[in-house]
Design an enzyme around this catalytic site. Structure first.
Site, PDB file in Angstrom:
ATOM      1  N   CYS A   1      43.428  37.965  49.356  1.00  0.00           N
ATOM      2  CA  CYS A   1      42.981  37.182  48.207  1.00  0.00           C
ATOM      3  C   CYS A   1      42.643  35.818  48.771  1.00  0.00           C
ATOM      4  CB  CYS A   1      44.069  37.088  47.142  1.00  0.00           C
ATOM      5  SG  CYS A   1      43.632  35.942  45.815  1.00  0.00           S
TER       6      CYS A   1
ATOM      7  N   CYS B   1      43.625  32.763  46.148  1.00  0.00           N
ATOM      8  CA  CYS B   1      45.020  32.445  45.805  1.00  0.00           C
ATOM      9  C   CYS B   1      45.943  33.450  46.488  1.00  0.00           C
ATOM     10  CB  CYS B   1      45.243  32.350  44.298  1.00  0.00           C
ATOM     11  SG  CYS B   1      44.610  33.690  43.278  1.00  0.00           S
ATOM     12  N   SER B   2      46.586  34.318  45.744  1.00  0.00           N
ATOM     13  CA  SER B   2      47.550  35.226  46.373  1.00  0.00           C
ATOM     14  C   SER B   2      47.692  36.520  45.586  1.00  0.00           C
ATOM     15  CB  SER B   2      48.914  34.531  46.488  1.00  0.00           C
ATOM     16  OG  SER B   2      49.314  34.061  45.219  1.00  0.00           O
ATOM     17  N   CYS B   3      46.604  36.989  44.955  1.00  0.00           N
ATOM     18  CA  CYS B   3      46.661  38.220  44.149  1.00  0.00           C
ATOM     19  C   CYS B   3      47.162  39.381  45.009  1.00  0.00           C
ATOM     20  CB  CYS B   3      45.289  38.542  43.586  1.00  0.00           C
ATOM     21  SG  CYS B   3      44.696  37.279  42.450  1.00  0.00           S
TER      22      CYS B   3
END
Lengths: 203, 228
Positions: free
Chosen positions: A109, A112-114
């Site tokens: 991702c 962000c940090s999906c």
């Protein structure tokens, strides 16, 4: 620079500041009735105690031994894992990508940090690191080689940048000579790193 | 927003370091800010798009300097002040009280039904997709051009994929367009996994036989033939 600083470059706040600012927020939100006694512990505890990569590993092992389940998993990941009773936020719209002799999938991702929390728990620090987020889309072979995974040029690399509500997980190749292993033993071989695509599964 | 978060293709961050057996949280405050942020969302105070916009609105220098959960503290403080759930003065005053007496108790707000609700929602999830009457504009195999746009607010199309030619790989359900959702407007659109050749993205610098697949909302895309 230490290894850990590479993972999370720098800190803006001291530990004391971070602790006090978090506590101030929590305190005000309790006072205003937004939080409730025990709610923060309940939510955080789910990912400390119950939900982590062992869930994803169980799904992978099941797909390896049950071709019909594997077909359903690849067709509609979210629906297939519900058959196994697996649910949770950041997991409803699951897409499972199959690694084969010809294709290697890897998930990132960049924004962000999906990450598929319901299957793998919260993302590890390497997944959230700027190095991984910035580099794996532009030089995936190099990044994987640095991590000890040499993907030959005969194999196509597909990098999945998780930018929407869809959550991606990799179905790694089943290692050779594991015919004698049962599902539970197979699950023990499957790592979080293999289910994101920066490693393969070995015995 | 062309902010610090949009780092796909940026150089200079060094090697990727995989840690063995890392803890889920590195400190108690990390687990507390994590839980707090999930709860404010479950209360309907903020949306994930608003939280993301909060992170993206930080100056790139601050974004890059802050650790993962530090960003959550900063973004949540700002969002809750913006939404008038609390004020900056209240935050400063409460901070000073705990600074003077770090072991002071937290206030009590017993509401077991909310704790049960939060536990249930986190464990069971729920679909975020929305119904759309019209059929998707693109089908698998269609050639598309990603729009070359630079919105100054929240968007989920990173810079490195803008203005590129790609192929629709998969057609997903419809989800709220993040760019409008942060302005309070709910506009569901189909989402597509779009395949982009490494060479289309990175030119001569691309590694052999590599592709990026990225999920894009319908209004991020133009039909390929029109833009050709």
């Amino acid at each position: 620079m230490s290894e850990v600083e590479h993972v999370q470059p720098g800190h803006l706040l001291s530990e004391r500041e971070a602790t006090l600012r978090t506590r101030a927020l929590e305190s005000l939100l309790l006072e205003k009735g937004v939080l409730a006694d025990g709610a923060v512990d309940a939510v955080a505890g789910i990912y400390e105690n119950d939900v982590g990569p062992l869930i994803g590993a169980r799904v992978i092992a099941h797909a390896w031994v049950d071709p019909a389940f594997k077909a359903r998993l690849l067709a509609d990941g979210g629906r297939a894992v519900k058959e196994l009773g697996i649910t949770g936020i950041e997991g409803d719209h699951l897409v499972v990508l199959e690694n084969t002799r010809d294709v290697h999938n890897v998930v990132v991702c960049t924004l962000c940090s999906c990450y598929p929390w319901a299957l793998l728990g919260l993302p590890p620090r390497w997944y959230k690191s700027y190095a991984y987020r910035s580099r794996v889309v532009i030089e995936p072979r190099t990044v994987l080689r640095e991590l000890g995974l040499d993907v030959p040029e005969s194999v196509e690399i597909r990098v999945w940048d998780s930018s929407s509500d869809m959550r991606y997980m990799v179905l790694p190749e089943r290692p050779a000579r594991t015919e004698a292993l049962g599902e539970a033993e197979l699950a023990e071989l499957v790592t979080r790193e293999a289910m994101i695509g920066i490693a393969t599964v070995s015995t | 927003m062309n902010g610090g978060q949009d780092m796909g293709g940026t150089h200079g961050f060094g090697p990727v370091v995989v840690e063995k057996d890392e803890a889920v949280f590195q400190a108690d405050w990390e687990r507390r800010i994590f839980g707090t942020q999930i709860c404010t969302r479950l209360r309907g105070i903020d949306t994930l798009d608003e939280v993301r916009e909060g992170l993206e609105s930080m100056s790139p220098a601050q974004y890059l300097s802050a650790s993962y959960y530090e960003k959550w503290i900063l973004a949540l403080e700002r969002l809750l002040v913006e939404k008038q759930v609390l004020t900056e003065d209240e935050l400063l005053a409460r901070y000073s009280e705990f600074a003077a007496n770090p072991s002071a108790d937290l206030p009590s707000h017993p509401e077991p039904s909310f704790v049960e609700f939060a536990d249930r929602v986190v464990r069971t999830g729920g679909s975020a997709s929305r119904e759309v009457v019209k059929p998707p504009s693109f089908r698998a195999g269609d050639i598309v051009i990603t729009r070359n746009v630079h919105p100054c607010r929240h968007t989920r199309m990173p810079r490195y994929v803008r203005g590129r030619r790609g192929v629709i790989e998969r057609v997903y359900d419809a989800f709220l367009l993040p760019d409008l959702n942060v302005t309070g407007v709910e506009q569901p659109e189909y989402v597509y996994a779009v395949a982009l050749e490494g060479r289309e993205l990175w030119g001569e610098s691309a590694e052999a036989r590599s592709r990026v697949y990225i999920d894009l909302w319908e209004s991020y895309l133009l039909p390929g033939e029109e833009a050709a």
